[in-house]
Design a protein around this motif. Structure first.
Motif, PDB file in Angstrom:
ATOM      1  N   ALA A  95      35.471 -11.814 -13.439  1.00  0.00           N
ATOM      2  CA  ALA A  95      34.986 -11.102 -14.791  1.00  0.00           C
ATOM      3  C   ALA A  95      35.026 -12.280 -15.831  1.00  0.00           C
ATOM      4  O   ALA A  95      35.501 -13.549 -15.296  1.00  0.00           O
ATOM      5  N   ASP A  96      34.171 -12.317 -16.695  1.00  0.00           N
ATOM      6  CA  ASP A  96      34.131 -13.441 -17.758  1.00  0.00           C
ATOM      7  C   ASP A  96      35.284 -13.525 -18.547  1.00  0.00           C
ATOM      8  O   ASP A  96      36.464 -12.820 -18.538  1.00  0.00           O
ATOM      9  N   GLN A  97      35.492 -14.473 -19.424  1.00  0.00           N
ATOM     10  CA  GLN A  97      36.393 -14.924 -20.304  1.00  0.00           C
ATOM     11  C   GLN A  97      36.965 -13.702 -21.165  1.00  0.00           C
ATOM     12  O   GLN A  97      38.238 -13.892 -21.673  1.00  0.00           O
ATOM     13  N   TYR A  98      36.166 -12.703 -21.473  1.00  0.00           N
ATOM     14  CA  TYR A  98      36.734 -11.527 -22.302  1.00  0.00           C
ATOM     15  C   TYR A  98      36.983 -10.259 -21.502  1.00  0.00           C
ATOM     16  O   TYR A  98      37.122  -9.307 -22.207  1.00  0.00           O
ATOM     17  N   GLY A  99      37.041 -10.687 -20.071  1.00  0.00           N
ATOM     18  CA  GLY A  99      37.512  -9.497 -19.273  1.00  0.00           C
ATOM     19  C   GLY A  99      36.421  -8.561 -18.826  1.00  0.00           C
ATOM     20  O   GLY A  99      36.729  -7.423 -18.198  1.00  0.00           O
ATOM     21  N   ARG A 100      35.241  -8.839 -18.956  1.00  0.00           N
ATOM     22  CA  ARG A 100      33.808  -8.054 -18.743  1.00  0.00           C
ATOM     23  C   ARG A 100      33.744  -8.351 -17.286  1.00  0.00           C
ATOM     24  O   ARG A 100      33.554  -9.618 -16.908  1.00  0.00           O
ATOM     25  N   PHE A 101      33.892  -7.472 -16.391  1.00  0.00           N
ATOM     26  CA  PHE A 101      33.448  -7.622 -14.928  1.00  0.00           C
ATOM     27  C   PHE A 101      31.900  -7.953 -14.751  1.00  0.00           C
ATOM     28  O   PHE A 101      31.058  -7.392 -15.369  1.00  0.00           O
ATOM     29  N   LEU A 102      31.601  -9.041 -13.821  1.00  0.00           N
ATOM     30  CA  LEU A 102      30.359  -9.520 -13.711  1.00  0.00           C
ATOM     31  C   LEU A 102      29.522  -8.633 -12.647  1.00  0.00           C
ATOM     32  O   LEU A 102      28.414  -8.920 -12.541  1.00  0.00           O
ATOM     33  N   GLY A 103      30.199  -8.012 -11.578  1.00  0.00           N
ATOM     34  CA  GLY A 103      29.393  -7.408 -10.835  1.00  0.00           C
ATOM     35  C   GLY A 103      28.668  -6.410 -11.324  1.00  0.00           C
ATOM     36  O   GLY A 103      28.673  -5.705 -12.374  1.00  0.00           O
ATOM     37  N   LYS A 104      27.755  -5.714 -10.445  1.00  0.00           N
ATOM     38  CA  LYS A 104      26.921  -4.481 -10.996  1.00  0.00           C
ATOM     39  C   LYS A 104      27.784  -3.180 -10.830  1.00  0.00           C
ATOM     40  O   LYS A 104      28.609  -2.951  -9.898  1.00  0.00           O
ATOM     41  N   GLY A 105      27.591  -2.264 -11.829  1.00  0.00           N
ATOM     42  CA  GLY A 105      28.497  -1.043 -11.881  1.00  0.00           C
ATOM     43  C   GLY A 105      28.923  -0.800 -13.177  1.00  0.00           C
ATOM     44  O   GLY A 105      29.056  -1.605 -14.219  1.00  0.00           O
ATOM     45  N   ILE A 106      29.624   0.232 -13.471  1.00  0.00           N
ATOM     46  CA  ILE A 106      30.075   0.721 -14.615  1.00  0.00           C
ATOM     47  C   ILE A 106      31.763   0.716 -14.669  1.00  0.00           C
ATOM     48  O   ILE A 106      32.196   0.113 -15.260  1.00  0.00           O
ATOM     49  N   SER A 107      32.321   1.621 -13.656  1.00  0.00           N
ATOM     50  CA  SER A 107      33.534   1.557 -13.594  1.00  0.00           C
ATOM     51  C   SER A 107      33.969   1.012 -12.100  1.00  0.00           C
ATOM     52  O   SER A 107      35.267   0.787 -11.934  1.00  0.00           O
ATOM     53  N   LEU A 108      33.006   0.951 -11.186  1.00  0.00           N
ATOM     54  CA  LEU A 108      33.401   0.443  -9.955  1.00  0.00           C
ATOM     55  C   LEU A 108      32.369  -0.665  -9.813  1.00  0.00           C
ATOM     56  O   LEU A 108      31.219  -0.493 -10.031  1.00  0.00           O
ATOM     57  N   PHE A 109      32.811  -1.917  -9.567  1.00  0.00           N
ATOM     58  CA  PHE A 109      31.900  -2.972  -9.744  1.00  0.00           C
ATOM     59  C   PHE A 109      31.671  -3.755  -8.335  1.00  0.00           C
ATOM     60  O   PHE A 109      32.869  -3.749  -7.477  1.00  0.00           O
ATOM     61  N   GLU A 110      30.516  -4.122  -7.951  1.00  0.00           N
ATOM     62  CA  GLU A 110      30.191  -4.636  -6.857  1.00  0.00           C
ATOM     63  C   GLU A 110      29.807  -6.231  -6.972  1.00  0.00           C
ATOM     64  O   GLU A 110      28.840  -6.343  -7.685  1.00  0.00           O
ATOM     65  N   THR A 111      30.436  -7.110  -6.539  1.00  0.00           N
ATOM     66  CA  THR A 111      30.078  -8.459  -6.820  1.00  0.00           C
ATOM     67  C   THR A 111      29.733  -9.280  -5.462  1.00  0.00           C
ATOM     68  O   THR A 111      30.468  -8.898  -4.279  1.00  0.00           O
ATOM     69  N   ASP A 112      28.675  -9.827  -5.367  1.00  0.00           N
ATOM     70  CA  ASP A 112      28.321 -10.391  -4.019  1.00  0.00           C
ATOM     71  C   ASP A 112      28.707 -11.901  -4.323  1.00  0.00           C
ATOM     72  O   ASP A 112      28.057 -12.484  -5.188  1.00  0.00           O
ATOM     73  N   TYR A 113      29.293 -12.441  -3.189  1.00  0.00           N
ATOM     74  CA  TYR A 113      29.495 -13.944  -3.258  1.00  0.00           C
ATOM     75  C   TYR A 113      29.038 -14.444  -2.081  1.00  0.00           C
ATOM     76  O   TYR A 113      29.486 -14.305  -0.850  1.00  0.00           O
ATOM     77  N   PRO A 114      28.097 -15.384  -2.117  1.00  0.00           N
ATOM     78  CA  PRO A 114      27.466 -16.058  -0.949  1.00  0.00           C
ATOM     79  C   PRO A 114      28.383 -17.184  -0.143  1.00  0.00           C
ATOM     80  O   PRO A 114      28.816 -18.135  -0.937  1.00  0.00           O
ATOM     81  N   LEU A 115      28.797 -16.795   1.053  1.00  0.00           N
ATOM     82  CA  LEU A 115      29.614 -17.779   1.775  1.00  0.00           C
ATOM     83  C   LEU A 115      29.134 -18.974   2.529  1.00  0.00           C
ATOM     84  O   LEU A 115      29.261 -19.911   2.508  1.00  0.00           O
ATOM     85  N   TYR A 116      27.716 -18.440   2.890  1.00  0.00           N
ATOM     86  CA  TYR A 116      26.562 -19.498   3.701  1.00  0.00           C
ATOM     87  C   TYR A 116      25.316 -18.924   3.417  1.00  0.00           C
ATOM     88  O   TYR A 116      24.958 -17.856   3.377  1.00  0.00           O
ATOM     89  N   ARG A 117      24.588 -20.035   2.812  1.00  0.00           N
ATOM     90  CA  ARG A 117      23.276 -19.802   2.610  1.00  0.00           C
ATOM     91  C   ARG A 117      22.294 -20.781   3.820  1.00  0.00           C
ATOM     92  O   ARG A 117      22.389 -21.974   4.029  1.00  0.00           O
ATOM     93  N   ASN A 118      21.570 -20.038   4.458  1.00  0.00           N
ATOM     94  CA  ASN A 118      20.552 -20.745   5.309  1.00  0.00           C
ATOM     95  C   ASN A 118      21.459 -21.473   6.511  1.00  0.00           C
ATOM     96  O   ASN A 118      21.136 -22.611   6.750  1.00  0.00           O
ATOM     97  N   HIS A 119      22.224 -20.666   6.921  1.00  0.00           N
ATOM     98  CA  HIS A 119      23.597 -21.380   7.912  1.00  0.00           C
ATOM     99  C   HIS A 119      22.922 -21.131   9.305  1.00  0.00           C
ATOM    100  O   HIS A 119      22.286 -20.157   9.664  1.00  0.00           O
ATOM    101  N   HIS A 120      22.940 -22.331  10.111  1.00  0.00           N
ATOM    102  CA  HIS A 120      22.657 -22.039  11.380  1.00  0.00           C
ATOM    103  C   HIS A 120      24.026 -22.154  12.125  1.00  0.00           C
ATOM    104  O   HIS A 120      24.842 -23.169  11.938  1.00  0.00           O
ATOM    105  N   PHE A 121      24.395 -20.878  13.068  1.00  0.00           N
ATOM    106  CA  PHE A 121      25.336 -20.758  13.810  1.00  0.00           C
ATOM    107  C   PHE A 121      25.170 -21.821  15.212  1.00  0.00           C
ATOM    108  O   PHE A 121      23.864 -21.741  15.736  1.00  0.00           O
TER     109      PHE A 121
END
Length: 158
Positions: A95-121
């Motif tokens: 959420a931002d400093q005003y408490g507004r959630f940053l994820g997509k949605g209205i009452s249920l929010f989905e936030t994507d957080y990249p753990l690895y980008r272009n990662h080679h196992f």
């Protein structure tokens, strides 16, 4: 002329969608009663076959507006063939400093957080990701699901 435009549109759509990332694993773990207990670790197990392919690994968080904090602090463990490869802490802003959630949605929010980008196992085989919350409260209300999405990274995409 109309047929030419239709064919051009079809080819353009085909090209655009063929360059997209391919989801090879997408799984969510539901959190009982939407309250994540500190002692409850969430685990994800997936297999990697192609070590030459770059991958994106994305953490997906589904929370409601009942979640009382701006951020979520998680512990993460990466395990390969029953050996601990990596352990660290993630501080994820929900959420931002005003408490507004940053994820997509209205009452249920989905936030994507990249753990690895272009990662080679490094090796093919079975990998595990374990997450547990490190917040001060023992029980976190408003947490519905945590998921992992594993995508192959397209080399044509910039």
């Amino acid at each position: 002329m109309k047929n030419s435009i239709t064919i051009l549109f079809f080819l353009l759509c085909t090209f655009c969608f063929s360059c997209d990332d391919q989801v090879i694993y997408n799984h969510f773990e539901s959190i009982d009663k939407s309250i994540w207990e500190k002692k409850k670790a969430l685990s994800f197990i997936f297999d990697i076959q192609d070590t030459t392919q770059p991958y994106h690994v994305i953490l997906e968080i589904r929370n409601s507006n009942l979640y009382p904090y701006q951020n979520l602090i998680l512990g993460r463990q990466v395990i390969y063939q029953d050996s601990l490869l990596h352990q660290d802490t993630l501080n994820i802003t929900l959420a931002d400093q005003y408490g507004r959630f940053l994820g997509k949605g209205i009452s249920l929010f989905e936030t994507d957080y990249p753990l690895y980008r272009n990662h080679h196992f490094i090796q093919s085989g079975t990998y595990q990701l374990h997450f547990y919350h490190l917040m001060y409260r023992e029980s976190l209300p408003g947490m519905h699901e945590i998921g992992i999405r594993l995508e192959t990274s397209s080399t044509l995409k910039r």
